[in-house]
Enzyme design. Structure first.
Site, PDB file in Angstrom:
ATOM      1  N   SER A 168       0.838  -1.196   0.000  1.00 38.38           N
ATOM      2  CA  SER A 168       0.000   0.000   0.000  1.00 38.38           C
ATOM      3  C   SER A 168       0.881   1.257   0.000  1.00 38.38           C
ATOM      4  CB  SER A 168      -0.971  -0.036   1.179  1.00 38.38           C
ATOM      5  OG  SER A 168      -1.958   0.967   1.049  1.00 38.38           O
ATOM      6  N   ASP A 254      -9.490  -4.425  -5.730  1.00 36.91           N
ATOM      7  CA  ASP A 254      -9.004  -3.406  -4.791  1.00 36.91           C
ATOM      8  C   ASP A 254      -9.700  -2.079  -5.064  1.00 36.91           C
ATOM      9  OD1 ASP A 254      -7.553  -1.704  -3.153  1.00 36.91           O
ATOM     10  OD2 ASP A 254      -5.599  -2.493  -3.756  1.00 36.91           O
ATOM     11  N   HIS A 283      -7.461  -5.213  -1.376  1.00 36.07           N
ATOM     12  CA  HIS A 283      -6.232  -4.484  -1.084  1.00 36.07           C
ATOM     13  C   HIS A 283      -5.131  -5.378  -0.503  1.00 36.07           C
ATOM     14  CE1 HIS A 283      -3.992  -0.839  -0.864  1.00 36.07           C
ATOM     15  NE2 HIS A 283      -3.916  -0.812   0.454  1.00 36.07           N
TER      16      HIS A 283
END
Length: 309
Positions: A168, A254, A283
């Site tokens: 991320s 995602d 994600h």
């Protein structure tokens, strides 16, 4: 679902690389390296028998103190390969016993405490967003680059075998470090944030891109300034300056970092790259399977470079 309208950063095309990109980052690193590294390691009693953990501090951007966790395999012989690891938005460095995969695999792992993050804190994306030199992520990228310097200064680490990894926000940071440090052996970015900003702003349904979308909705006249700032830290720009082999992954469902953003980084990546997409994943970008694949990549890359000594 419908996507809210916002003042786009002029379409969905990747942001152009600033003309002074190399000079900008060269100056930022030079400024940081004028300060002594001031590396300090304090052992942490975690109860772990197979992994040694240290509370680390070193001088980062502008000489500010940066904290981290250093994890080393307890039973090590000679120097070991190492990774600089950055976490997601708001996470900070987490607990000293979180995420033990990498030291358990025989690597040194330095988890960088992203500046003033932790406990799910938000709003950092907007800090200093109107000028590249004041951008929050200018300092964050320099902190992570200095973490490479810190690792390479350790007697237990093979300085020729260092990689950057993150998920991320940490994936965007890893891409940035790969652009700033020319001799890493690998860069692994899982569901990278800070990547393909126009696309992320348009299609993200939750997460930090929404902070910026709301800001631009309130201040549409600032879109050009924001775009210029983001161009220095966007994962697509970083990918254009990559020299280490890369691994980039995403989950096709995602809605925090839409898969089109990771895809753009992979397409722009200037060095050899493996791009993995995980159907049905969000994600977490493949979760355990993605972690296993990343571990395989690191074993392969670390074996390519001879150890020192």
């Amino acid at each position: 679902m419908s996507r809210p309208e916002f003042p786009a950063l002029l379409g969905l095309e990747p942001l152009p690389t600033p003309d002074d990109y190399d000079a900008f980052w060269g100056e930022a690193l030079d400024e940081a390296r004028r300060h002594p590294l001031d590396l300090r390691l304090d052992p942490v009693d975690t109860g772990l028998a197979a992994i040694d953990v240290f509370d680390v501090s070193f001088a980062g951007a502008d000489g500010r103190p940066v904290r981290g966790w250093l994890r080393l395999p307890h039973h090590r012989s000679g120097t070991v390969p190492a990774i600089v690891h950055a976490n997601g938005y708001g996470a900070g460095r987490l607990s000293p016993i979180d995420d033990l995969t990498w030291p358990a695999a025989g690597f040194a792992q330095l988890v960088v405490d992203t500046h003033r993050q932790g406990g799910g804190s938000t709003g950092h994306l907007l800090e200093g967003i109107l000028a590249p030199r004041t951008s929050y992520y200018r300092g964050v990228f320099v902190d992570a680059a200095r973490a490479v310097d810190a690792l390479r200064s350790l007697d237990d680490v093979d300085a020729s075998r260092v990689a950057a990894i993150g998920n991320s926000q940490g994936g965007g940071i890893a891409l940035g470090v790969g652009a700033l440090i020319p001799d890493l052996v690998a860069v692994l970015a899982q569901a990278p944030f800070l990547t393909a900003a126009p696309v992320g702003l348009r299609f993200a349904a939750q997460g930090p891109w929404l902070e910026l979308r709301a800001y631009l909705s309130e201040h549409p006249d600032r879109a050009d300034a924001v775009a210029r700032t983001l161009a220095y830290v966007d994962g697509v720009t970083s990918g254009r300056h990559a020299s280490a082999p890369g691994w980039i992954s995403d989950g096709l469902d995602d809605d925090i970092c839409p898969p089109e953003t990771a895809r753009a980084a992979a397409e722009a990546y200037a060095a050899p790259v493996v791009f993995r997409e995980w159907p049905g994943a969000g994600h977490e970008a493949g979760g355990t399977g993605d972690r296993q694949a990343a571990l395989t990549v690191l074993h392969e890359r670390f074996a390519l470079t001879p150890t020192r000594g």
